[in-house]
Design a protein around this motif. Structure first.
Motif, PDB file in Angstrom:
ATOM      1  N   ASP A 207      51.147  30.511  31.353  1.00 49.89           N
ATOM      2  CA  ASP A 207      50.727  31.579  32.260  1.00 49.89           C
ATOM      3  C   ASP A 207      49.286  31.357  32.720  1.00 49.89           C
ATOM      4  OD1 ASP A 207      50.193  33.922  33.601  1.00 49.89           O
ATOM      5  OD2 ASP A 207      50.510  35.247  31.883  1.00 49.89           O
ATOM      6  N   ARG A 208      49.116  31.099  34.021  1.00 50.96           N
ATOM      7  CA  ARG A 208      47.780  30.971  34.614  1.00 50.96           C
ATOM      8  C   ARG A 208      47.504  32.089  35.611  1.00 50.96           C
ATOM      9  NH1 ARG A 208      43.398  27.567  34.359  1.00 50.96           N
ATOM     10  NH2 ARG A 208      43.594  27.073  36.572  1.00 50.96           N
ATOM     11  N   THR A 209      48.291  33.153  35.558  1.00 48.11           N
ATOM     12  CA  THR A 209      48.043  34.266  36.469  1.00 48.11           C
ATOM     13  C   THR A 209      46.872  35.109  35.957  1.00 48.11           C
ATOM     14  OG1 THR A 209      49.628  35.754  35.368  1.00 48.11           O
ATOM     15  CG2 THR A 209      50.473  34.328  37.114  1.00 48.11           C
ATOM     16  N   LYS A 210      46.285  35.907  36.860  1.00 49.00           N
ATOM     17  CA  LYS A 210      45.066  36.648  36.532  1.00 49.00           C
ATOM     18  C   LYS A 210      45.124  38.122  36.912  1.00 49.00           C
ATOM     19  CE  LYS A 210      42.489  32.451  37.785  1.00 49.00           C
ATOM     20  NZ  LYS A 210      41.506  31.880  38.752  1.00 49.00           N
ATOM     21  N   HIS A 211      45.946  38.488  37.858  1.00 50.10           N
ATOM     22  CA  HIS A 211      45.854  39.824  38.449  1.00 50.10           C
ATOM     23  C   HIS A 211      47.188  40.575  38.415  1.00 50.10           C
ATOM     24  CE1 HIS A 211      41.943  38.502  39.794  1.00 50.10           C
ATOM     25  NE2 HIS A 211      42.480  37.523  40.488  1.00 50.10           N
ATOM     26  N   ARG A 212      47.989  40.338  37.385  1.00 46.46           N
ATOM     27  CA  ARG A 212      49.304  40.962  37.323  1.00 46.46           C
ATOM     28  C   ARG A 212      49.452  41.769  36.029  1.00 46.46           C
ATOM     29  NH1 ARG A 212      53.018  35.929  39.701  1.00 46.46           N
ATOM     30  NH2 ARG A 212      51.412  35.201  41.162  1.00 46.46           N
ATOM     31  N   THR A 213      50.222  42.819  36.081  1.00 46.24           N
ATOM     32  CA  THR A 213      50.454  43.640  34.899  1.00 46.24           C
ATOM     33  C   THR A 213      51.677  43.105  34.163  1.00 46.24           C
ATOM     34  OG1 THR A 213      49.559  45.564  36.050  1.00 46.24           O
ATOM     35  CG2 THR A 213      50.831  45.974  34.052  1.00 46.24           C
ATOM     36  N   PRO A 214      51.503  42.568  32.942  1.00 41.70           N
ATOM     37  CA  PRO A 214      52.598  41.868  32.279  1.00 41.70           C
ATOM     38  C   PRO A 214      53.405  42.714  31.298  1.00 41.70           C
ATOM     39  CG  PRO A 214      50.574  41.424  31.116  1.00 41.70           C
ATOM     40  CD  PRO A 214      50.224  42.382  32.240  1.00 41.70           C
TER      41      PRO A 214
ATOM     42  N   GLU B 101      67.054  19.629  32.520  1.00 41.45           N
ATOM     43  CA  GLU B 101      67.105  20.736  31.569  1.00 41.45           C
ATOM     44  C   GLU B 101      65.872  20.679  30.677  1.00 41.45           C
ATOM     45  OE1 GLU B 101      70.349  22.812  28.525  1.00 41.45           O
ATOM     46  OE2 GLU B 101      70.737  20.832  29.380  1.00 41.45           O
ATOM     47  N   GLU B 102      65.260  21.819  30.470  1.00 38.74           N
ATOM     48  CA  GLU B 102      64.026  21.982  29.709  1.00 38.74           C
ATOM     49  C   GLU B 102      62.815  21.575  30.561  1.00 38.74           C
ATOM     50  OE1 GLU B 102      64.520  19.904  26.010  1.00 38.74           O
ATOM     51  OE2 GLU B 102      65.957  21.386  25.264  1.00 38.74           O
ATOM     52  N   GLY B 103      61.645  21.831  30.048  1.00 41.03           N
ATOM     53  CA  GLY B 103      60.407  21.581  30.781  1.00 41.03           C
ATOM     54  C   GLY B 103      59.565  22.837  30.857  1.00 41.03           C
ATOM     55  N   THR B 104      58.275  22.644  31.156  1.00 45.99           N
ATOM     56  CA  THR B 104      57.328  23.758  31.205  1.00 45.99           C
ATOM     57  C   THR B 104      56.994  24.121  32.646  1.00 45.99           C
ATOM     58  OG1 THR B 104      56.342  23.194  29.077  1.00 45.99           O
ATOM     59  CG2 THR B 104      54.996  24.520  30.573  1.00 45.99           C
ATOM     60  N   TYR B 105      57.134  25.394  32.943  1.00 48.01           N
ATOM     61  CA  TYR B 105      56.802  25.968  34.245  1.00 48.01           C
ATOM     62  C   TYR B 105      55.418  26.592  34.105  1.00 48.01           C
ATOM     63  CZ  TYR B 105      57.604  29.281  38.245  1.00 48.01           C
ATOM     64  OH  TYR B 105      57.537  30.013  39.407  1.00 48.01           O
ATOM     65  N   VAL B 106      54.404  26.041  34.774  1.00 50.17           N
ATOM     66  CA  VAL B 106      53.085  26.655  34.786  1.00 50.17           C
ATOM     67  C   VAL B 106      53.040  27.597  35.981  1.00 50.17           C
ATOM     68  CG1 VAL B 106      52.096  24.617  35.947  1.00 50.17           C
ATOM     69  CG2 VAL B 106      50.582  26.324  34.925  1.00 50.17           C
ATOM     70  N   CYS B 107      52.762  28.866  35.699  1.00 48.55           N
ATOM     71  CA  CYS B 107      52.769  29.887  36.754  1.00 48.55           C
ATOM     72  C   CYS B 107      51.344  30.194  37.173  1.00 48.55           C
ATOM     73  CB  CYS B 107      53.463  31.160  36.262  1.00 48.55           C
ATOM     74  SG  CYS B 107      53.773  32.358  37.582  1.00 48.55           S
ATOM     75  N   ILE B 108      51.044  29.972  38.455  1.00 51.22           N
ATOM     76  CA  ILE B 108      49.711  30.211  38.996  1.00 51.22           C
ATOM     77  C   ILE B 108      49.709  31.491  39.818  1.00 51.22           C
ATOM     78  CG2 ILE B 108      49.187  27.750  38.984  1.00 51.22           C
ATOM     79  CD1 ILE B 108      49.612  27.728  42.009  1.00 51.22           C
ATOM     80  N   GLU B 109      48.528  31.981  40.110  1.00 53.54           N
ATOM     81  CA  GLU B 109      48.414  33.248  40.810  1.00 53.54           C
ATOM     82  C   GLU B 109      48.889  33.149  42.258  1.00 53.54           C
ATOM     83  OE1 GLU B 109      48.330  36.915  40.801  1.00 53.54           O
ATOM     84  OE2 GLU B 109      47.145  36.182  39.128  1.00 53.54           O
ATOM     85  N   GLY B 110      48.427  32.121  42.986  1.00 53.82           N
ATOM     86  CA  GLY B 110      48.733  32.075  44.396  1.00 53.82           C
ATOM     87  C   GLY B 110      47.956  33.157  45.151  1.00 53.82           C
ATOM     88  N   PRO B 111      48.224  33.371  46.432  1.00 56.12           N
ATOM     89  CA  PRO B 111      49.266  32.700  47.200  1.00 56.12           C
ATOM     90  C   PRO B 111      48.891  31.281  47.641  1.00 56.12           C
ATOM     91  CG  PRO B 111      48.057  34.197  48.619  1.00 56.12           C
ATOM     92  CD  PRO B 111      47.496  34.392  47.243  1.00 56.12           C
ATOM     93  N   GLN B 112      47.645  30.851  47.375  1.00 54.23           N
ATOM     94  CA  GLN B 112      47.264  29.487  47.714  1.00 54.23           C
ATOM     95  C   GLN B 112      47.938  28.504  46.745  1.00 54.23           C
ATOM     96  OE1 GLN B 112      45.041  31.861  46.877  1.00 54.23           O
ATOM     97  NE2 GLN B 112      44.079  32.436  48.819  1.00 54.23           N
ATOM     98  N   TYR B 113      48.168  27.301  47.234  1.00 51.56           N
ATOM     99  CA  TYR B 113      48.670  26.247  46.352  1.00 51.56           C
ATOM    100  C   TYR B 113      47.514  25.735  45.489  1.00 51.56           C
ATOM    101  CZ  TYR B 113      52.592  26.390  49.630  1.00 51.56           C
ATOM    102  OH  TYR B 113      53.638  26.803  50.423  1.00 51.56           O
TER     103      TYR B 113
END
Length: 284
Positions: A106-113, A152-164
């Motif tokens: 998780d690399r997000t910054k501005h979301r309520t989890p 199958e399998e692997g790590t999804y890194v989630c960024i804030e965006g909307p920029q790449y």
């Protein structure tokens, strides 16, 4: 069983649902991205929500994650198939590959989890962020229903965006050994776990992010490959629903057990009312 689907409107339009209706759901967490579409497929009840709205009007940060998950829970959903468009951090995962990840960074910054707080503290295990049983079923469906390459399998890194990503960020993610990068699996996966929903995703690779030499992500490239992926993802979702085992079981269905750290009598009445659908059975 009721199977929830979260993704783009193209998925709903491609699913041959019968007895279709829509339901407007109000939640304590605001309005969902759209009304919930209900229908039947292969004898299974299905509930669909477009994450970004019917016209893709909600950003990755601004999407109604809490309301969406709450709305699905309120119409009887107990498992959720999610779909995502992602960038690849690996040479061996080229555009138009389908990935069923098993981990998240998780690399997000501005979301309520979380649904909780306001006088109620919940500490929940999230070591396995996607339901292993549902992820395995999705991977099998992807291999059986499409000719696409399936990882199958692997790590999804989630960024804030909307920029790449910046090139430095993209190279850092690769150095960590992560596999795909996107903007929407968080906080969706965390909220699904708090709602005791089995949750997994099938992600379609649209680009190489910006780490690859002579590669720079453009909206045009992403949309072109996303459209090409859509047919495969639609086939996966339909096949996964049709072949969902009747005896499917998930540990997520009891995820809240033993996780509430606040004594029941100390939780404010307003909070208890708000989270009754989610955790009421643990507060009696």
């Amino acid at each position: 069983m009721t199977i929830g689907v979260i993704g783009g409107s193209g998925i709903y339009e491609a699913l041959p649902l019968e007895n279709v209706s829509t339901k407007s759901v109000s939640t304590p967490y605001g309005e969902p991205s759209e009304d919930v579409t209900l229908g039947e497929l292969g004898g299974k009840e299905v509930a669909f929500l477009p994450r970004h709205g019917e016209d893709h009007q909600h950003t990755p940060t601004g999407a109604s994650y809490r309301a969406n998950i709450y709305a699905l829970k309120s119409v009887g959903v107990d498992r959720v198939i999610s779909t995502n468009a992602v960038g690849s951090l690996r040479e061996e995962l080229p555009p138009r590959t389908l990935v069923v990840p098993d981990q998240i960074y998780d690399r997000t910054k501005h979301r309520t989890p979380t649904f909780f707080g306001d006088g109620m503290v919940v500490h929940m295990s999230f070591a396995e962020p996607y339901c292993p049983a549902l992820a395995s079923h999705l991977a099998d469906a992807a291999r059986e229903a499409t000719d696409a390459e399936v990882a199958e399998e692997g790590t999804y890194v989630c960024i804030e965006g909307p920029q790449y990503s910046t090139r430095a960020e993209s190279e850092f993610y690769r150095e960590q050994g992560w596999d795909i990068v996107g903007m929407t699996t968080v906080p969706e996966a965390k909220l699904a776990r708090e709602a005791e929903l089995s949750y997994a995703t099938v992600a379609g690779v649209t680009d190489y992010d910006v780490w690859k030499e002579d590669s720079e992500v453009t909206l045009e490239e992403v949309l072109e490959n996303a459209e090409a992926n859509q047919e495969s993802i639609n086939a996966v979702v339909e096949h996964a629903i049709r072949t969902m085992p009747e005896d499917f079981e998930s540990e997520a269905w009891s995820a809240l057990e033993g996780t509430i750290n606040t004594p029941s009598e100390a939780i404010p009445e307003e909070t208890r009312e708000r989270i009754d659908l989610l955790a009421g059975q643990y507060l009696d």
